[in-house]
Design a protein around this motif. Structure first.
Motif, short mmCIF file in Angstrom:
data_model
loop_
_atom_site.label_atom_id
_atom_site.label_comp_id
_atom_site.label_asym_id
_atom_site.label_seq_id
_atom_site.Cartn_x
_atom_site.Cartn_y
_atom_site.Cartn_z
N GLU A 42 0.92 -1.46 0.02
CA GLU A 42 0.28 0.15 0.31
C GLU A 42 0.59 0.91 0.16
O GLU A 42 0.52 2.41 -0.37
N MET A 43 2.20 1.41 0.76
CA MET A 43 2.99 2.50 0.98
C MET A 43 3.88 2.00 -0.61
O MET A 43 3.30 4.05 -1.40
N ALA A 44 3.62 1.25 -1.21
CA ALA A 44 4.60 2.06 -2.51
C ALA A 44 3.45 2.51 -3.14
O ALA A 44 3.95 2.82 -4.31
N ALA A 45 2.21 1.85 -3.28
CA ALA A 45 1.22 1.89 -4.47
C ALA A 45 1.47 3.92 -3.92
O ALA A 45 1.11 4.65 -5.31
N PHE A 46 1.07 4.01 -2.75
CA PHE A 46 1.00 5.70 -2.45
C PHE A 46 1.95 6.30 -2.92
O PHE A 46 1.74 7.67 -3.50
N TYR A 76 1.62 9.34 -5.66
CA TYR A 76 1.86 10.63 -5.11
C TYR A 76 3.26 10.77 -5.04
O TYR A 76 3.65 12.26 -4.59
N ALA A 77 3.59 10.54 -6.14
CA ALA A 77 5.24 10.86 -6.97
C ALA A 77 6.26 11.97 -5.42
O ALA A 77 6.35 12.52 -5.26
N CYS A 78 6.03 10.53 -4.38
CA CYS A 78 6.76 11.28 -3.60
C CYS A 78 8.59 11.05 -3.64
O CYS A 78 8.66 11.57 -2.94
N ALA A 79 9.51 10.46 -4.78
CA ALA A 79 10.20 11.00 -4.91
C ALA A 79 10.96 12.49 -4.90
O ALA A 79 12.01 12.13 -5.07
N ARG A 128 -3.66 10.21 9.30
CA ARG A 128 -3.67 9.17 8.82
C ARG A 128 -2.50 8.53 8.00
O ARG A 128 -1.61 7.45 8.11
N MET A 129 -2.75 9.49 6.77
CA MET A 129 -1.20 9.42 6.18
C MET A 129 0.46 9.31 6.97
O MET A 129 0.93 8.19 6.29
N ALA A 130 0.46 9.97 7.74
CA ALA A 130 1.70 9.54 8.59
C ALA A 130 2.15 8.61 9.41
O ALA A 130 3.08 7.99 9.06
N THR A 131 1.09 8.43 9.99
CA THR A 131 1.30 6.48 10.65
C THR A 131 0.97 5.59 9.83
O THR A 131 1.56 4.63 10.31
N TYR A 149 3.90 6.40 7.06
CA TYR A 149 4.93 6.79 7.73
C TYR A 149 5.63 5.92 8.85
O TYR A 149 5.75 6.98 9.99
N PRO A 150 5.16 4.61 9.41
CA PRO A 150 5.02 4.20 10.79
C PRO A 150 6.65 4.40 12.04
O PRO A 150 7.58 4.31 11.34
N GLU A 151 6.61 4.26 12.78
CA GLU A 151 7.78 4.51 13.67
C GLU A 151 8.55 5.33 12.86
O GLU A 151 9.39 5.13 13.76
N SER A 152 8.28 6.42 12.75
CA SER A 152 9.36 7.12 12.34
C SER A 152 9.36 8.97 13.60
O SER A 152 10.53 9.36 13.31
#
Length: 362
Positions: A105-109, A113-116, A262-265, A268-271
């Motif tokens: 799910e993280m990779a699809a997001f 969202y073009a996180c790179a 929601r998005m952060a947890t 990006y868990p445990e950050s």
């Protein structure tokens, strides 16, 4: 439309050798010796999740495997250990399956969202400034403060965003604000094992801002008034893309905070190891009871309310995960360089763009 609380092109074809090499050297430089988080290589569950993530899940996202700094092999242990820890903390009955599902799910997001792009030089300036990303209204970031263990301590000032005297040009727009928020979350998760965050809930820094002629840092290059877009719940025409469709018509206020949490947890868990809410008001304490229920218990346990006078029991305590008073701004009870109204965020923008590991978008 203004009761708030608390972006660029999609990756295309692989870039040429030059930019790849410069990314690689910057990446190696940034990470030389910084993998200090204990990674449980002797943990067979971690090993199995990592094996399947690299062999089965990541290959479904070839453009990310090639392009995305967060998903490079050097980052795999840290990534897996965070997601696995989150699933274990949430008492998953099958942590291998649930961690792999969450990683997918993280990779699809990240693809949608073009996180790179969050790692591109110049992106902080584009996202924070209101001539390119109107309504971002960013009130927190990494201005360079570090705890005794060398981990980042983000600084924020809530009043910068919900100043009741602000003209509509300063109103927060959900879709541009959330993209800028996720930029900070992303860069923090990438560059540290576990950061902290001190959010000042005190009054608007009137005297400091008066010294700057009440000009906001985010308008240094001119700003676009997106007040009408906020009122109409539509995305501003000028903005850093992509923005998610569900963010483009969202009401401001608590729904935006809920989505940011929601998005952060989830992605990006445990950050973060601690979030200090400094100088909480009576109203904030009431709102805190609501929004703290939106995150898992183990995240909620990291939230700390700190009243004025209690700094030395918390973020100024003589512990490794706390800060030296001489480094902490005077506005937060330390004796360090001042936040200077909102100008600590101009420093953050410079810092982010100086440490970016990808070249600017073509």
């Amino acid at each position: 439309g203004k009761m708030p609380l608390f972006a660029w092109p999609r990756p295309s074809r692989p870039r040429g050798r030059d930019s790849q090499d410069s990314f690689k050297s910057a990446h190696e430089e940034l990470f030389h010796g910084s993998e200090s988080q204990p990674v449980h290589v002797d943990d067979p569950v971690h090993a199995e999740v990592k094996r399947r993530w690299l062999a089965e899940v990541l290959p479904r996202f070839p453009e990310l495997a090639h392009e995305d700094p967060m998903l490079q092999l050097s980052h795999a242990d840290r990534l897996v250990s965070r997601f696995l820890a989150a699933e274990r903390n949430e008492h998953s009955p099958d942590p291998i399956a649930s961690t792999l599902k969450r990683l997918e799910e993280m990779a699809a997001f990240r693809r949608e969202y073009a996180c790179a792009d969050f790692h591109r030089a110049g992106m902080a300036r584009q996202l924070f400034m209101h001539d390119t990303n109107p309504g971002a209204s960013m009130y927190f970031g990494d201005a360079g403060l570090r705890d005794r263990a060398g981990q980042p301590v983000l600084l924020g000032r809530i009043a910068l965003m919900n100043d009741t005297h602000a003209p509509s040009a300063a109103w927060m727009c959900p879709c541009t604000h959330l993209r800028a928020v996720m930029f900070v979350v992303e860069r923090t998760a990438y560059a540290s094992d576990a950061a902290s965050y001190i959010l000042d809930l005190g009054a608007f820094p009137e005297a400091d801002m008066a010294r700057h002629g009440h000009a906001r840092y985010w308008d240094a290059h001119g700003g676009i008034d997106c007040g009408e877009d906020v009122r109409q719940r539509r995305p501003p025409a000028t903005r850093v893309r992509p923005t998610l469709p569900e963010h483009e018509h969202m009401p401001s206020g608590l729904p935006v905070l809920k989505e940011a949490l929601r998005m952060a947890t989830h992605f990006y868990p445990e950050s973060l190891k601690k979030v200090y809410f400094y100088r909480p008001t009576f109203l904030f304490k009431a709102v805190f009871k609501i929004f703290s229920m939106w995150v898992p218990q183990h995240t909620r346990d990291k939230f700390v309310l700190v009243s004025a006078g209690e700094e030395y029991d918390h973020f100024l305590a003589p512990r490794a995960d706390c800060c030296d008073p001489q480094d902490v701004p005077v506005e937060l009870g330390g004796s360090g360089p001042p936040m200077d109204g909102d100008r600590f965020l101009a420093r953050a923008v410079e810092r982010y763009d100086a440490t970016a590991v990808l070249p600017p978008a073509a």
